[in-house]
Design an enzyme around this catalytic site. Sequence first.
Site, PDB file in Angstrom:
ATOM      1  N   ASP A  60     120.490  35.918 131.501  1.00 16.65           N
ATOM      2  CA  ASP A  60     121.512  35.169 131.082  1.00 16.65           C
ATOM      3  C   ASP A  60     121.211  34.566 129.708  1.00 16.65           C
ATOM      4  OD1 ASP A  60     123.096  32.973 131.092  1.00 16.65           O
ATOM      5  OD2 ASP A  60     122.952  32.620 133.386  1.00 16.65           O
ATOM      6  N   GLU A  85     132.512  34.424 128.514  1.00 16.28           N
ATOM      7  CA  GLU A  85     133.535  34.442 129.737  1.00 16.28           C
ATOM      8  C   GLU A  85     134.872  34.386 128.884  1.00 16.28           C
ATOM      9  OE1 GLU A  85     133.730  33.737 132.843  1.00 16.28           O
ATOM     10  OE2 GLU A  85     131.399  33.407 133.171  1.00 16.28           O
ATOM     11  N   SER A  86     135.853  35.769 129.360  1.00 11.87           N
ATOM     12  CA  SER A  86     136.620  36.254 128.468  1.00 11.87           C
ATOM     13  C   SER A  86     138.185  35.873 129.119  1.00 11.87           C
ATOM     14  CB  SER A  86     136.455  37.637 128.109  1.00 11.87           C
ATOM     15  OG  SER A  86     136.652  38.290 129.506  1.00 11.87           O
ATOM     16  N   THR A 131     137.593  36.819 118.754  1.00 14.77           N
ATOM     17  CA  THR A 131     139.046  37.173 119.012  1.00 14.77           C
ATOM     18  C   THR A 131     139.920  36.426 118.251  1.00 14.77           C
ATOM     19  OG1 THR A 131     140.749  36.745 120.714  1.00 14.77           O
ATOM     20  CG2 THR A 131     138.810  35.326 120.581  1.00 14.77           C
ATOM     21  N   ASP A 132     141.174  37.071 118.008  1.00 11.09           N
ATOM     22  CA  ASP A 132     142.117  36.502 117.335  1.00 11.09           C
ATOM     23  C   ASP A 132     142.775  35.268 117.839  1.00 11.09           C
ATOM     24  OD1 ASP A 132     143.654  37.699 119.401  1.00 11.09           O
ATOM     25  OD2 ASP A 132     145.028  38.654 118.251  1.00 11.09           O
ATOM     26  N   GLU A 133     142.555  34.929 119.247  1.00 12.54           N
ATOM     27  CA  GLU A 133     143.156  33.810 119.700  1.00 12.54           C
ATOM     28  C   GLU A 133     142.531  32.513 119.155  1.00 12.54           C
ATOM     29  OE1 GLU A 133     143.481  34.036 124.059  1.00 12.54           O
ATOM     30  OE2 GLU A 133     143.420  36.130 123.959  1.00 12.54           O
ATOM     31  N   TYR A 156     139.700  28.916 126.176  1.00 15.52           N
ATOM     32  CA  TYR A 156     138.955  30.028 126.157  1.00 15.52           C
ATOM     33  C   TYR A 156     138.735  30.149 124.460  1.00 15.52           C
ATOM     34  CZ  TYR A 156     138.490  35.099 124.740  1.00 15.52           C
ATOM     35  OH  TYR A 156     138.069  36.157 124.120  1.00 15.52           O
ATOM     36  N   LYS A 160     135.644  29.941 121.968  1.00 19.64           N
ATOM     37  CA  LYS A 160     135.434  31.004 120.869  1.00 19.64           C
ATOM     38  C   LYS A 160     135.249  30.604 119.703  1.00 19.64           C
ATOM     39  CE  LYS A 160     134.620  34.926 121.600  1.00 19.64           C
ATOM     40  NZ  LYS A 160     133.296  35.474 122.034  1.00 19.64           N
ATOM     41  N   ASN A 185     144.023  41.984 121.255  1.00 17.58           N
ATOM     42  CA  ASN A 185     144.029  42.346 122.763  1.00 17.58           C
ATOM     43  C   ASN A 185     143.437  43.878 122.770  1.00 17.58           C
ATOM     44  OD1 ASN A 185     144.853  40.023 123.358  1.00 17.58           O
ATOM     45  ND2 ASN A 185     146.509  40.820 124.978  1.00 17.58           N
ATOM     46  N   ASN A 186     142.467  44.008 123.552  1.00 13.44           N
ATOM     47  CA  ASN A 186     141.963  45.584 123.773  1.00 13.44           C
ATOM     48  C   ASN A 186     142.574  46.135 125.145  1.00 13.44           C
ATOM     49  OD1 ASN A 186     138.776  46.257 122.522  1.00 13.44           O
ATOM     50  ND2 ASN A 186     140.230  44.668 121.625  1.00 13.44           N
ATOM     51  N   ARG A 287     151.911  29.887 132.299  1.00  9.53           N
ATOM     52  CA  ARG A 287     150.605  29.419 132.076  1.00  9.53           C
ATOM     53  C   ARG A 287     150.883  28.333 131.118  1.00  9.53           C
ATOM     54  NH1 ARG A 287     146.863  34.496 130.411  1.00  9.53           N
ATOM     55  NH2 ARG A 287     147.232  34.155 128.133  1.00  9.53           N
ATOM     56  N   TYR A 347     148.032  33.718 141.693  1.00 10.05           N
ATOM     57  CA  TYR A 347     149.284  34.149 141.491  1.00 10.05           C
ATOM     58  C   TYR A 347     150.116  33.405 142.748  1.00 10.05           C
ATOM     59  CZ  TYR A 347     148.076  37.132 137.613  1.00 10.05           C
ATOM     60  OH  TYR A 347     147.545  37.560 136.559  1.00 10.05           O
TER      61      TYR A 347
HETATM   62  N1  LIG Z   1     139.133  41.722 125.922  1.00 14.54           N
HETATM   63  C1  LIG Z   1     139.512  41.746 124.723  1.00 14.54           C
HETATM   64  O1  LIG Z   1     140.744  41.936 124.694  1.00 14.54           O
HETATM   65  C2  LIG Z   1     138.896  41.047 123.691  1.00 14.54           C
HETATM   66  C3  LIG Z   1     139.675  40.963 122.328  1.00 14.54           C
HETATM   67  C4  LIG Z   1     138.796  40.342 121.534  1.00 14.54           C
HETATM   68  C5  LIG Z   1     137.536  39.825 121.224  1.00 14.54           C
HETATM   69  N2  LIG Z   1     136.906  39.818 122.741  1.00 14.54           N
HETATM   70  C6  LIG Z   1     135.507  39.594 122.714  1.00 14.54           C
HETATM   71  O2  LIG Z   1     134.928  40.429 123.277  1.00 14.54           O
HETATM   72  C7  LIG Z   1     133.748  40.046 123.804  1.00 14.54           C
HETATM   73  C8  LIG Z   1     133.799  41.012 125.138  1.00 14.54           C
HETATM   74  O3  LIG Z   1     134.812  40.958 125.919  1.00 14.54           O
HETATM   75  P1  LIG Z   1     135.130  41.751 127.148  1.00 14.54           P
HETATM   76  O4  LIG Z   1     136.837  41.793 127.330  1.00 14.54           O
HETATM   77  O5  LIG Z   1     134.656  42.927 127.272  1.00 14.54           O
HETATM   78  O6  LIG Z   1     134.689  40.790 128.459  1.00 14.54           O
HETATM   79  P2  LIG Z   1     134.314  41.074 129.834  1.00 14.54           P
HETATM   80  O7  LIG Z   1     134.603  39.913 130.390  1.00 14.54           O
HETATM   81  O8  LIG Z   1     134.828  42.340 130.320  1.00 14.54           O
HETATM   82  O9  LIG Z   1     132.602  41.168 129.554  1.00 14.54           O
HETATM   83  C9  LIG Z   1     131.561  39.957 129.417  1.00 14.54           C
HETATM   84  C10 LIG Z   1     130.507  40.504 129.833  1.00 14.54           C
HETATM   85  O10 LIG Z   1     129.483  39.635 129.428  1.00 14.54           O
HETATM   86  C11 LIG Z   1     128.747  39.334 130.621  1.00 14.54           C
HETATM   87  N3  LIG Z   1     128.349  37.842 130.598  1.00 14.54           N
HETATM   88  C12 LIG Z   1     128.992  36.916 130.966  1.00 14.54           C
HETATM   89  N4  LIG Z   1     128.548  35.548 130.824  1.00 14.54           N
HETATM   90  C13 LIG Z   1     126.959  36.146 130.511  1.00 14.54           C
HETATM   91  C14 LIG Z   1     125.936  35.288 130.383  1.00 14.54           C
HETATM   92  N5  LIG Z   1     125.753  33.965 130.448  1.00 14.54           N
HETATM   93  N6  LIG Z   1     124.762  35.905 130.094  1.00 14.54           N
HETATM   94  C15 LIG Z   1     124.532  37.473 129.862  1.00 14.54           C
HETATM   95  N7  LIG Z   1     125.905  37.927 129.990  1.00 14.54           N
HETATM   96  C16 LIG Z   1     126.955  37.442 130.493  1.00 14.54           C
HETATM   97  C17 LIG Z   1     129.453  39.807 131.892  1.00 14.54           C
HETATM   98  O11 LIG Z   1     128.538  39.979 132.986  1.00 14.54           O
HETATM   99  C18 LIG Z   1     130.227  40.925 131.207  1.00 14.54           C
HETATM  100  O12 LIG Z   1     129.346  41.902 131.496  1.00 14.54           O
HETATM  101  C19 LIG Z   1     133.922  38.823 124.245  1.00 14.54           C
HETATM  102  O13 LIG Z   1     133.096  38.082 123.258  1.00 14.54           O
HETATM  103  C20 LIG Z   1     135.338  38.561 123.821  1.00 14.54           C
HETATM  104  O14 LIG Z   1     135.751  37.069 123.921  1.00 14.54           O
HETATM  105  C21 LIG Z   1     137.573  40.653 123.760  1.00 14.54           C
END
Ligand SMILES: NC(=O)c1ccc[n+]([C@@H]2O[C@H](COP(=O)([O-])OP(=O)(O)OC[C@H]3O[C@@H](n4cnc5c(N)ncnc54)[C@H](O)[C@@H]3O)[C@@H](O)[C@H]2O)c1
Length: 348
Positions: A60, A85-86, A131-133, A156, A160, A185-186, A287, A347
């Site tokens: 962690d 946390e995403s 993120t762009d957010e 969120y 970030k 967004n991915n 939301r 939901y």
């Molecule tokens: N998904 C998107 O569209 C997007 C876009 C831009 C940026 N991001 C950024 O990219 C990164 C990854 O996003 P994602 O969508 O893969 O997220 P995700 O939620 O799929 O994965 C997050 C991972 O982090 C781990 N994690 C969470 N808390 C933890 C902790 N305290 N210690 C260790 N591990 C921990 C989780 O177990 C998980 O494997 C994030 O920082 C997010 O802000 C995501």
Amino acid sequence: MKNILITGGAGFIGSHVVRRFVNQYPNYHVFNLDALTYAGNLENIKDIENKPNYTFVKGDILDEAFLEELFAKYQFEGVLHLAAESHVDRSITDPLAFVKTNVIGTMNLLNVAKKQWKDDFVGKRFYHISTDEVYGSLGATGLFTETTAYDPNSPYSASKAASDHFVRAYGETYGLPYVITNCSNNYGPNHFPEKLIPLFIHNIIEKKPLPVYGDGKYTRDWLFVEDHAVAIDLVFHEGKNHETYNIGGFNEWQNIDLVKLLCQQMDAKLGRAVGESEKLISYVKDRPGHDLRYAIDASKINKELGWKPSVTFEQGLEKTIDWYLSNEEWLKNVTSGDYQKYYKEQYK
Ligand SMILES: NC(=O)c1ccc[n+]([C@@H]2O[C@H](COP(=O)([O-])OP(=O)(O)OC[C@H]3O[C@@H](n4cnc5c(N)ncnc54)[C@H](O)[C@@H]3O)[C@@H](O)[C@H]2O)c1
């Protein structure tokens, strides 16, 4: 052999980044540190788990003593920080969890890297994935650039934004060599089905309602996750220290149009009648704090590092749908148990 730490590598984007680094760079030993929250899943990286240059570490980022031990033992030269946390909806119900992981967790990594590297920053790099957010919401026109003022609207994006500021502050104050990327967004394989595209693929398969927020006019830019992983590789190796790069797909869609395209592609794949899945669209209460439009100007990374997306949205979406249809077991596993409870709450 360089030891590289990737956090959050069992999550959606992290798993694609870990795979890319393990396969492309046999001269790196990649340590994947992940707490395996609901969003982390070792199945996402099963194909590389036995590679000699890969090690999974369950842990962690909130545990600073553990991070210190890990850094002392493996002397990481690079950190790619994706653990977070995403999910915006979850941040509305439990904002503090986002402050803990996204802000304090990032601070812990910064502190440990700074302490371990002891001002000898040559050859070191702390790469923060964001993120762009953080930029807030756009009106009908305009694009987010790297100099757009931060204006986050959800817990969120606020968490970030705070973590981005701390990374930058450690660069300015202590000289820590950092890069930050802010991506749109991915979508793609291994995406947990709480986010729009995998949720709707799952619901279309199951012939369940497709809950579209508000009037469906929210607009997002979408990037295929493997193209994001390529951009991350490039920025890690060739980006300039103390710089931010925006990453985007040059690919804006209103939610409702995206959902209709998804329905069409799914109907064709599933052999259903044209228009069948669109009938599942169901508008639900918006939301709070919902940003109207995000759009990225990704010209800096394009001009300076030569990056651009490799697939069109239609191609990427088809690859994504194909992956979900041939990985129904994965989908079943992640949508059992707690997911059902979360879904009902969200939901209802
Ligand atoms: N998904 C998107 O569209 C997007 C876009 C831009 C940026 N991001 C950024 O990219 C990164 C990854 O996003 P994602 O969508 O893969 O997220 P995700 O939620 O799929 O994965 C997050 C991972 O982090 C781990 N994690 C969470 N808390 C933890 C902790 N305290 N210690 C260790 N591990 C921990 C989780 O177990 C998980 O494997 C994030 O920082 C997010 O802000 C995501």
